[in-house]
Design a protein around this motif. Structure first.
Motif, PDB file in Angstrom:
ATOM      1  N   HIS A 247       0.639  -1.283  -0.030  1.00 47.73           N
ATOM      2  CA  HIS A 247       0.086   0.012   0.114  1.00 47.73           C
ATOM      3  C   HIS A 247       1.029   1.278  -0.008  1.00 47.73           C
ATOM      4  N   THR A 248       1.945   1.134   0.882  1.00 45.35           N
ATOM      5  CA  THR A 248       2.917   2.426   1.004  1.00 45.35           C
ATOM      6  C   THR A 248       3.720   2.441  -0.492  1.00 45.35           C
ATOM      7  N   GLU A 249       3.908   1.487  -1.055  1.00 49.07           N
ATOM      8  CA  GLU A 249       4.853   1.629  -2.256  1.00 49.07           C
ATOM      9  C   GLU A 249       3.803   2.092  -3.305  1.00 49.07           C
ATOM     10  N   ILE A 250       2.422   1.674  -3.484  1.00 46.90           N
ATOM     11  CA  ILE A 250       1.581   2.030  -4.365  1.00 46.90           C
ATOM     12  C   ILE A 250       1.253   3.591  -4.280  1.00 46.90           C
ATOM     13  N   MET A 251       1.065   4.053  -2.957  1.00 42.93           N
ATOM     14  CA  MET A 251       1.001   5.517  -2.548  1.00 42.93           C
ATOM     15  C   MET A 251       1.936   6.265  -3.143  1.00 42.93           C
ATOM     16  N   ASN A 252       3.097   5.934  -2.552  1.00 43.28           N
ATOM     17  CA  ASN A 252       4.387   6.908  -2.665  1.00 43.28           C
ATOM     18  C   ASN A 252       4.949   6.958  -3.928  1.00 43.28           C
ATOM     19  N   ASP A 253       4.989   5.613  -4.683  1.00 44.25           N
ATOM     20  CA  ASP A 253       5.782   5.610  -5.998  1.00 44.25           C
ATOM     21  C   ASP A 253       4.868   5.763  -7.138  1.00 44.25           C
ATOM     22  N   TYR A 254       3.567   5.415  -7.068  1.00 52.07           N
ATOM     23  CA  TYR A 254       2.715   5.245  -8.195  1.00 52.07           C
ATOM     24  C   TYR A 254       1.493   6.416  -8.273  1.00 52.07           C
ATOM     25  N   LEU A 255       0.761   6.620  -7.082  1.00 54.43           N
ATOM     26  CA  LEU A 255      -0.176   7.665  -7.066  1.00 54.43           C
ATOM     27  C   LEU A 255      -0.072   8.820  -6.709  1.00 54.43           C
ATOM     28  N   SER A 256       0.856   9.007  -5.474  1.00 52.25           N
ATOM     29  CA  SER A 256       1.299  10.568  -5.227  1.00 52.25           C
ATOM     30  C   SER A 256       1.873  11.383  -6.535  1.00 52.25           C
ATOM     31  N   PRO A 257       2.582  10.790  -7.229  1.00 50.33           N
ATOM     32  CA  PRO A 257       3.255  11.575  -8.539  1.00 50.33           C
ATOM     33  C   PRO A 257       1.984  12.229  -9.198  1.00 50.33           C
ATOM     34  N   PHE A 258       0.791  11.541  -9.055  1.00 48.05           N
ATOM     35  CA  PHE A 258      -0.493  12.036 -10.025  1.00 48.05           C
ATOM     36  C   PHE A 258      -1.185  12.649  -8.920  1.00 48.05           C
ATOM     37  N   LYS A 259      -0.970  13.251  -7.881  1.00 47.46           N
ATOM     38  CA  LYS A 259      -1.677  14.003  -6.849  1.00 47.46           C
ATOM     39  C   LYS A 259      -2.684  14.802  -7.411  1.00 47.46           C
ATOM     40  N   LEU A 260      -2.021  15.788  -8.219  1.00 51.25           N
ATOM     41  CA  LEU A 260      -2.970  16.893  -8.941  1.00 51.25           C
ATOM     42  C   LEU A 260      -4.042  16.243  -9.883  1.00 51.25           C
TER      43      LEU A 260
END
Ligand code: 2AM
Ligand code: CA
Ligand code: CA
Ligand code: CA
Length: 273
Positions: A247-260
């Protein structure tokens, strides 16, 4: 009968009713679009569960996909959140791979959840704080996995849309492999039983995940929306469910970069059920 046993009892009965009537003609209607189906069996199953609950617990409140509790806008007291058939397209096309999903919350706190795979007769169940079970056998805590050796579940439709393709393609590419089962409730149960390591989707209603959330959190699974926030039981949500490190890896490396981009997608979309 204790509430938890009552929950399991009526779930199994509802499943038996569905199995018995499988060869009867189906009445199929469309809802929001031509691929959004509902059958007489979805409605009859919700009514069966609604009537049983109301007979036994008249003060409990019920939210169901097929119309129960439309006006409920708070979580006070005992609330049942019911999807009578999760995976209606599978039910119509395959007569398998669908589930009955129910979560019970008391004053907004988790009480118990079930996900019942009707045709395989597999009951996933959990009472908050007491562990999760698959057909009576206690489920182990799920293992932590890196994305590279993880099987993730996602509806491939999200890879076909211009506004989501760039977000999700890297996730699928970097995973060991992807699957799509067509029942969100079963996806949660599969994460809980370590068959898959994550399930990611952009839009679920409370009845899709209420039961599965209670089950998967009992074995160490993490459930948030795609902005990393807690899910809301009264509105639609985006979802990431996975073991803790994944979950941390998906959030940090894959979804957070597309936060906006994700915030833009979320704006307004999830305020209603
Ligand atoms: P259903 O079968 O109860 O409608 C399929 O990918 C999963 O998404 C199923 O759990 C399905 O539940 C759910 N689903 C289907 N249509 C949906 C919609 N318009 N919004 C959110 N979830 C939906
Ligand atoms: Ca539906
Ligand atoms: Ca559903
Ligand atoms: Ca449904």
């Amino acid at each position: 009968m204790e509430l938890y046993n009552f929950l399991k009892d009526i779930t199994l009965q509802a499943g038996e009713n569905i199995r018995k009537q499988l060869n009867e003609p189906l009445l199929i209607e469309t809802k929001s679009n031509p691929n959004d189906l509902v059958t007489n069996m979805d409605k009859a199953t919700e009514k069966f569960l609604f009537d049983r609950i109301q007979d036994t617990y008249p003060d409990h409140r019920i939210i169901g996909e097929e119309g129960s509790g439309k006006d409920i806008d708070n979580l006070n007291g005992v609330i049942w959140i019911i999807d009578p058939i999760d995976g209606t397209l599978n039910f119509v096309h395959q007569q398998e791979n669908f589930a009955i999903s129910i979560g019970i919350f008391i004053d907004g706190e988790k009480y118990a959840g079930v996900v019942y795979d009707v045709m395989r007769n597999i009951l996933f169940e959990a009472r908050a704080g007491h562990g999760a079970y698959k057909n009576g056998v206690k489920l182990e805590n799920i293992t932590e996995t890196p994305l590279a050796t993880s099987i993730i579940s996602m509806n491939p439709n999200w890879l076909t849309k211009d506004f989501t393709r760039d977000i999700y393609i890297p996730l699928v590419r970097d995973s060991r492999s992807a699957r799509s089962y067509g029942s969100a409730a079963l996806d949660f149960a599969y994460v809980a039983s370590n068959k898959i390591n994550a399930y990611i989707t952009l839009r679920l209603h409370p009845w899709d995940f209420a039961g599965g959330l209670i089950i998967v959190e009992e074995v160490g699974g993490i459930v948030t929306n795609q902005l990393g926030e807690p899910v809301n039981l009264l509105t639609a949500n985006s979802i990431v469910v996975a073991n803790k490190s994944l979950h941390t890896e998906i959030m940090n490396d894959y979804l957070s970069p597309f936060k906006l981009e994700l915030e833009k997608i979320h704006q307004g979309r999830f305020s209603k059920r």
